[in-house]
Structure formats: structure tokens, C-alpha cells
Design an enzyme around this catalytic site. Structure first.
Site, short mmCIF file in Angstrom:
data_model
loop_
_atom_site.label_atom_id
_atom_site.label_comp_id
_atom_site.label_asym_id
_atom_site.label_seq_id
_atom_site.Cartn_x
_atom_site.Cartn_y
_atom_site.Cartn_z
N ARG A 1 -62.46 -8.06 16.89
CA ARG A 1 -62.10 -7.55 15.58
C ARG A 1 -63.11 -7.99 14.50
NH1 ARG A 1 -56.73 -7.71 12.21
NH2 ARG A 1 -56.35 -9.57 13.44
N LYS B 1 -45.40 -7.34 20.79
CA LYS B 1 -46.60 -7.80 20.10
C LYS B 1 -47.19 -8.93 20.93
CE LYS B 1 -48.28 -9.09 15.54
NZ LYS B 1 -49.14 -10.18 15.96
N TYR C 1 -53.49 1.17 21.79
CA TYR C 1 -53.86 2.05 20.68
C TYR C 1 -55.07 2.88 21.11
CZ TYR C 1 -54.70 3.06 15.64
OH TYR C 1 -54.86 3.63 14.41
N CYS D 1 -58.63 -47.42 23.81
CA CYS D 1 -58.67 -48.76 24.35
C CYS D 1 -60.11 -48.99 24.79
CB CYS D 1 -57.72 -48.87 25.54
SG CYS D 1 -58.04 -50.37 26.49
N CYS E 1 -59.27 -51.72 32.10
CA CYS E 1 -57.93 -51.19 31.82
C CYS E 1 -57.49 -50.30 33.00
CB CYS E 1 -58.01 -50.39 30.52
SG CYS E 1 -56.46 -49.67 30.03
N GLU F 1 -42.93 -1.71 20.54
CA GLU F 1 -43.76 -2.32 21.59
C GLU F 1 -43.74 -3.82 21.44
OE1 GLU F 1 -47.72 -1.04 20.87
OE2 GLU F 1 -47.20 1.06 21.10
N CYS G 1 -53.44 -52.19 23.50
CA CYS G 1 -53.28 -51.27 24.63
C CYS G 1 -52.01 -51.63 25.39
CB CYS G 1 -54.49 -51.37 25.55
SG CYS G 1 -54.30 -50.37 27.04
N CYS H 1 -53.29 -53.04 28.96
CA CYS H 1 -54.13 -54.21 29.21
C CYS H 1 -54.21 -55.13 27.99
CB CYS H 1 -55.52 -53.78 29.67
SG CYS H 1 -56.46 -53.03 28.35
N ASP I 1 -49.61 -11.89 22.10
CA ASP I 1 -50.23 -12.96 21.33
C ASP I 1 -51.53 -13.41 22.00
OD1 ASP I 1 -50.56 -14.75 19.36
OD2 ASP I 1 -49.02 -16.16 20.03
N PHE J 1 -61.66 -8.59 50.67
CA PHE J 1 -62.21 -8.19 49.38
C PHE J 1 -63.54 -8.89 49.12
CE2 PHE J 1 -62.83 -8.44 44.84
CZ PHE J 1 -62.44 -7.20 44.39
N ASP J 2 -63.52 -10.23 49.31
CA ASP J 2 -64.74 -11.00 49.04
C ASP J 2 -65.90 -10.57 49.94
OD1 ASP J 2 -63.38 -12.35 47.17
OD2 ASP J 2 -63.00 -14.14 48.37
N GLU K 1 -55.03 -6.08 23.48
CA GLU K 1 -55.01 -7.53 23.31
C GLU K 1 -55.49 -8.19 24.60
OE1 GLU K 1 -54.10 -8.01 20.31
OE2 GLU K 1 -53.57 -10.12 20.09
N SER L 1 -55.21 -5.18 10.41
CA SER L 1 -54.08 -5.86 11.05
C SER L 1 -52.79 -5.23 10.52
CB SER L 1 -54.14 -7.34 10.78
OG SER L 1 -53.99 -7.55 9.41
N LEU L 2 -51.67 -5.76 10.95
CA LEU L 2 -50.37 -5.20 10.57
C LEU L 2 -49.72 -6.11 9.56
CD1 LEU L 2 -49.18 -4.54 14.20
CD2 LEU L 2 -49.70 -2.77 12.53
N ASP M 1 -57.62 -11.41 50.14
CA ASP M 1 -58.77 -11.84 49.34
C ASP M 1 -60.05 -11.91 50.17
OD1 ASP M 1 -56.99 -12.13 47.39
OD2 ASP M 1 -57.10 -14.33 47.24
N LYS N 1 -41.92 -10.42 13.52
CA LYS N 1 -42.26 -11.65 14.26
C LYS N 1 -40.99 -12.38 14.69
CE LYS N 1 -46.14 -13.53 13.43
NZ LYS N 1 -47.49 -13.67 13.86
#
Ligand code: IVH
Length: 667
Positions: free
Chosen positions: A136, A115, A225, A423, A429, A113, A405, A408, A117, A37-38, A172, A83-84, A34, A311
Site C-alpha cells: 500500500r 477483515k 477486491y 544478568c 549463570c 466479509e 539474578c 545465580c 489482519d 513434489f520436491d 491481505e 483504507s476504510l 511432498d 472492528k
């Protein structure tokens, strides 16, 4: 370095950094550390700053995001984004197969494939460059979120290999579980509402106005896609393989299937294997592989005839509710938690489930000893879905939310419109006091790494610290004699307290733990207001004039500064030289010439982007605001200036300037 040398060096650094990004984020196999890279990234940013005309929009430096707010513009989709249709049983998958076979006589193959989320995105590439990323939206048009998407390292800004001149690719955007957990932990620590699931977190992040916060959230993306006119193959899977060769992240877990039985094998296999993936999946998408046949079959009004989603069922198990405990957080919010008979669910042993608030308990009509069904909400936090009433014993006692509470004994309050009980004993507290101390020392706040939760507990138990200001008054001799604290720990504590005095104002502000002032709000306040004294003296109107500061936040800030104890704390902390003002770095070209001016930009400009114009205004002390009001100083008008803006400016007699005239003002 002259311009030609800089050009060569920028080209070299960009190529090397692009390659390392690809290795790290797409192939998951980094080959440099890293730090190196930085260093290269810093050099690139420096060169581009010195030679702004050499800054390419696809430069890897563009992935760090900017602090400027961007308002999303809507952009029409060239190809509708539908959508599907969903199926939940194998029977429905069989029916889909039969439907398709009725529509065609030819032999064909399916592709299965995962799906994913998250939130869907459509990317447009022209001549190998990412030119636009659109959500979308309503399927016809979506939000142009290009600047945010550029921060996602697995999305190539520039393609390699033999790519079509113009195409779209959809996929996605996801938030990996590990990042999601870390973000939610932070949100809870800072009193913000945690995200309910990874999908909300991903779409919420993508819609953030501040792309540098987006960059820090580490989103990922899988593409699935490819659309366009001159594509190199007419097989869907083959196209995805091409896309992988152009630099896109394509899931390896995609398989061709000849018939429904092969599809079922894939469904069974992935219902189990998906639990080992670092990202959320909620099903399988079954598509016909031939894009020619896809076109022939076409779409219904809502979804394609050539694909369907299956699903997964969220796994549920039943167990017994033993008791309910109540946790008091830093803000005083009381959260009920169900203690359960331990049970195995999606690979982990579940002993507790969140109940969120009183309404959840009431809606479930929970009784102690109930047999309850537990599910992982969005596959992460287990929650109680329902009660098996047939198993309820008549003697089972109904759960009533506590009225005092648990820590307390103060009477709890539930404010109108809020779902949580609080509370109100904020100053006495114990978990609230300790929570505030823990928040103050945390990494994103003052980063006092010599002190952890255990040390806070120890200092608190020994009455050495109750208020964050007490930390800075700790003396060597007070803490050396405490059990478990060796000499080394003591010097680390004192040293890290000393170091924290260099923490910038925005983080000090966040560390104070004002309700609703999370990291982003603190940053905005520090940038706009510059000092704690100015924030303390601000009115409701002044606060809400700042973008992103709404009424709820403003009210909370005002009431915090009305409290004498908070003012005393600030005075004490000031004596210890914490930063209560924004340090202004002097930048090249910086002036105060536009100080106090509110400037609206409208339309497009030939030689300068709106973002650049905004930076220019801010660099010279001005404020860029989005809408015209009587307080607006100037309207900077470009081509296609919004007619309503023009009309309003004329009505309010706001001077209208060209970019050149604006530049003249700062000379
Ligand atoms: S294909 C025309 N493939 O699921 C349909 N979608 O309800 C194009 N999704 O909007 C979508 N993984 O956000 C496709 N492998 C995958 C997917 C996938 C997730 C999402 C996508 C879509 C929704 C369908």
C-alpha cells in the site's frame, strides 16, 4: 536432452507443479506427497539451469526465492489504495447504513466479509500473468515486492479459466498463527526480539530483502477486491467468485446481507467463529455489492463511501495477579512474567501473562494481589492491560523489579537505551549456559537430534557439559551410566554429534550464539566473509560495509571475538572438524575474474535483468554494492542511468562500463 525436449518437459512439469500448488495452498487438499513434489521441482530447476532461455518468469521454480538482495523500487498505484473508516459499535454501523440510504434511492445489497489482519497488497495481472505486486505504501505509491510475493504459494503466478486481459486484485497477506508461533519460538531461541503480533510479522516478512527467507516463512494471502475496466460482472461478490475460478484464494466466509439486522447476525456469528480460524481477523468489512453503485457513491478524501470496517473488541477478562516470576534467557535477558489466577480467555485458560520489562510493570504500577484486566495482544500472547484500582487492597505490595539474578544472584545490569535487564554472568549463570547448549543443538543450528533439552539438563547436572565444545568430548563410558540413557540413546547421541560435523559453516556460525547474529545475519556473514578466521579479524568498518550488518551487530561480533574463552572454544571445535569455512560449490561459469572488485549497477538493460547481472558478478567473485564510493571499481551503466550515480562516478573517476564490457572482463 535437446532444447525441444527440454521445452516440452519444462512445460509439463510447470503445469503439474502449478496444479499441485493450487490444490495444496488454495484448496487445502494436496493430492501428492511432498517428496514427489520436491523431485519434480528439482528436475524443473535443473532443466531451467541448463536451458536458461527457457526459464519463464511465472515458472513455479520462481517461488523458491533467491538469496540475492533486492532493493525495493517504488511503484505508483493505478487506482489509489485507500483504507476504510472504522466503527466499533452496532450504532455506528446503523449510521453508516442511514448515510448510504440518504445518498441513493435504489435498492441494494451489502456483502459482509472478514477483515483479515495482515498487510495489504495490490497485484497486477496481464494476460493471465502476475506482473507486479505492490504494497500500500502511502496509498499513491508503494514498494514493488514482486519477487517476495512470488514465493507465496497461494498467489497464482499464472491464471486459469476466463480471466480479463488486464486487471488488479487486492487482498491481505497473512502469516498463519501456527507459522507465527514457530517463527517467534525460533527468534527467542536465537536471542532475536519476537514479533509482537501477526500483522507486524507479515509486513516485516514481506519487506525482507532476501526472498528465500520470505519463502521459508510460509505466508498466505486472501484476495478481496477486483479492479479493472472490462470485468465480467458488476457485483462484488460475483467478481470474487470469478476470481476464485481464476485460481485466487477467496474467503468462503463472505455473505450477502439485505439490511442491518442481517449484518448484525454476521457480526455476532463471526465474533465467535473467528477464534477457530487459522489466521488473524480483527473485524468485518461491510461493502455495497453493486460496483456500479460503489462508483456512484465514490470516495471521501480517505475512504470509500460504500464500505466500512466494523472492528471486533479484543476480549478482556479480569483476574488476580498472584506473583511475578523472572525468566533468564540464553542471552541473559531477564523477562518478568505475571502468574495469574487461571481464567478463560478467547477459548484458552490463561495462567500467565507477559510483562516484557521493568517499564511495563512501572507504568501499570502493579501490586501483588491486584485485580488486573487481561487481553490477548494481537489475539495471541496475553498481556495485562490495566489494573482495577477500586479493588486494590491497601496492604497489596508494589512490585519492584529484582536487582539480582534469580538463578545465580549476580547483580543485574540495564544498559543505556535497552529496556531489558541482563544478568552479566554469561559464563556461570546456569540457564544461560544451558540456553546456549540448547541453541547449539537445535534444528536450525547443529541439528544434534540425539540430544534434547532433557539430555542437556542431565549432562549439565552431571557436570559433563558446560560449554558446547564439551559435547564433542563426551565419551561413550561417560554417558552410558547416566540414568534414563539407554544404549540406543547413547549411540544416537554420539552419531548425531558426528553427523553435525557436516553442518555448513553458516549454521555453525549461527549455533555459536553471538548476540544479534541470527540465521539471516549468519548466512550473510558466511557468504561474504567465507571463514571464521576472516570474521574474527574483521574491523568494524569491514563488517558494516556488508549489506544488512549494522553497527550494533558489528560491535557485538567484535566484542565476541575479543573474549579468550570464545577463541578457545573455536579452537577446540576446529579440532573436532566442524565447518569453519564456506564450502564453495563450483558452479558452471564460475571464475575468480572479478575477485576483489566492487561493482555498482545502475539503470535498466535490454537482454539481462539486474538480478541476473548481480548473480553474474557474484558468480565471478565480484561484489555488487548499491552505492558509489571511492572504493567502487566499476559502474555498470544501463538505460536511464541514475543522474546522481553518473555524476558521482565521474567525480570519483570510477570507470563506467557497459554490460558487454563487463562480460569481456571475465573472458
Ligand atoms: S476492502 C477501498 N476487504 O483493511 C477499501 N479490506 O482499513 C478496500 N482488509 O487496507 C479494502 N480485510 O488492508 C477490504 N475483506 C477486506 C479486508 C480489508 C482486511 C484491510 C485492508 C485495508 C484495511 C482497511
Amino acid at each position: 536432452m535437446d532444447q525441444t525436449e527440454a521445452e516440452g518437459r519444462i512445460k509439463y512439469l510447470s503445469e503439474v507443479l502449478d496444479k499441485h500448488n493450487y490444490n495444496y495452498y488454495v484448496l487445502n487438499s494436496p493430492i501428492i506427497d511432498d517428496y514427489t513434489f520436491d523431485q519434480m521441482m528439482d528436475e524443473l530447476i535443473r532443466l531451467e539451469r541448463n536451458f536458461p532461455e527457457l526459464l519463464h518468469p511465472a515458472s513455479p521454480s520462481q517461488r523458491v526465492g533467491s538469496d540475492l538482495n533486492s532493493e525495493f523500487k517504488q511503484f505508483p498505484h493505478k487506482y489509489q489504495m485507500l483504507s476504510l473508516s472504522n466503527t466499533y459499535t452496532e450504532e455506528e454501523v446503523k449510521e453508516f447504513d442511514q448515510r448510504v440510504r440518504k445518498l441513493t434511492d435504489e435498492d441494494f445489497e451489502y456483502v459482509c466479509e472478514l477483515k483479515f489482519d495482515g498487510t495489504s497488497i495490490s497485484l497486477t495481472y496481464e494476460n493471465g500473468l502476475l506482473i507486479r505486486a505492490v504494497t500500500r505504501g502511502d496509498g499513491e505509491k508503494g514498494d514493488d515486492v514482486t519477487s517476495n510475493v512470488k514465493t507465496i504459494k497461494s498467489i497464482p503466478l499464472k491464471l486459469k479459466g476466463d480471466f480479463p486481459a488486464e486487471f488488479e486484485i487486492r487482498g491481505e497477506i497473512l502469516l498463519p498463527f501456527a507459522v507465527f508461533d514457530a517463527i517467534n519460538l525460533e527468534r527467542e531461541e536465537s536471542g532475536e526480539q519476537p514479533f509482537a503480533n501477526v500483522r507486524n510479522a507479515a509486513s516485516g516478512t514481506l519487506k525482507l530483502q532476501n526472498s528465500s527467507v520470505v519463502a521459508s516463512r510460509k505466508l498466505d494471502a486472501y484476495l478481496y477486491y477486483v479492479l479493472g475496466n472490462n470485468l465480467p460482472d458488476d457485483g462484488h461478490l460475483e467478481l470474487l467468485k470469478h476470481a476464485a475460478s481464476w485460481g485466487f484464494k477467496i474467503s468462503e466466509h463472505t455473505r450477502k446481507c439485505k439490511n442491518v439486522n442481517e449484518i448484525f447476525d454476521f457480526l455476532h456469528e463471526w465474533d465467535i467463529r473467528r477464534k477457530d480460524l487459522p489466521v488473524a481477523t480483527d473485524g468485518v468489512v461491510i461493502k455495497i455489492n453493486s460496483t456500479r453503485l460503489q462508483q456512484e457513491l465514490g470516495f471521501t478524501a480517505k475512504s470509500p463511501r460504500w464500505a466500512i470496517a466494523y472492528k471486533f473488541k479484543a476480549e478482556q477478562v479480569s483476574t488476580v495477579l498472584i506473583s511475578v516470576s523472572y525468566q533468564v534467557g540464553r542471552t541473559g535477558a531477564v523477562t518478568p512474567v505475571a502468574n495469574l489466577e487461571p481464567v478463560l480467555l478467547s477459548g484458552t485458560v490463561v495462567k500467565r501473562a507477559t510483562l516484557h520489562n521493568e517499564d511495563v510493570i512501572r507504568n501499570l504500577d502493579l501490586h501483588i494481589g491486584d485485580v488486573v484486566f487481561v487481553e490477548k495482544g494481537g489475539e495471541i500472547i496475553p498481556k495485562i492491560i490495566s489494573v482495577d484500582l477500586s479493588e486494590r487492597h491497601p496492604m497489596n505490595e508494589r512490585i519492584n523489579f529484582i536487582s539480582r539474578c534469580p538463578e545465580c544472584d549476580t547483580m543485574l545490569v540495564r544498559e543505556e537505551g535497552e529496556s531489558a535487564y541482563y544478568c552479566p554472568n554469561t559464563k556461570g549463570c546456569p540457564p544461560q549456559l544451558k540456553g546456549k547448549l540448547e541453541h547449539f543443538i537445535s534444528r536450525k543450528s547443529m541439528n544434534i537430534d540425539g540430544i534434547g533439552s532433557e539430555t542437556i539438563e542431565l549432562l549439565f547436572q552431571n557436570n559433563l557439559v558446560r560449554d558446547v565444545a564439551d559435547l564433542y568430548e563426551l565419551k561413550d563410558k561417560d554417558i552410558t551410566n547416566l540414568e534414563r540413557l539407554g544404549e540406543k540413546s547413547v549411540s544416537r547421541i554420539l552419531e548425531s554429534l558426528e553427523n553435525s560435523k557436516n553442518v555448513p559453516f553458516e549454521r555453525v556460525l549461527f549455533a555459536l550464539g553471538i548476540r544479534y547474529v541470527g540465521e539471516t545475519v549468519a548466512k550473510t556473514l558466511a557468504r561474504e566473509m567465507k571463514s571464521i578466521d576472516r570474521i574474527a579479524a574483521s574491523t568494524f568498518v569491514e563488517l558494516t560495509e556488508i549489506d544488512e550488518i549494522g553497527g550494533k551487530i558489528a560491535e557485538s561480533i567484535i566484542s565476541w571475538f575479543k573474549d579468550e574463552d570464545n577463541l578457545k572454544r573455536i579452537e577446540r571445535l576446529k579440532k573436532h572438524h566442524l565447518n569453519f569455512e564456506t564450502q564453495v560449490e563450483s558452479k558452471e561459469g564460475q571464475t575468480e575474474k572479478l575477485k576483489g572488485l566492487s561493482i555498482v549497477i545502475s539503470g535498466t538493460f535490454e537482454n539481462i535483468s539486474r538480478e541476473e547481472l548481480k548473480t553474474f558478478i557474484e558468480l565471478n567473485g565480484g561484489k555488487n554494492v548499491s552505492s558509489i564510493s571511492a572504493k567502487t571499481s566499476y559502474l555498470i551503466a544501463g538505460e536511464n542511468l541514475g543522474p546522481s550515480k553518473l555524476e558521482k562516478a565521474q567525480k570519483l573517476k570510477i570507470p563506467i562500463l557497459s554490460v558487454d564490457e563487463l562480460l569481456q572482463l571475465t573472458k
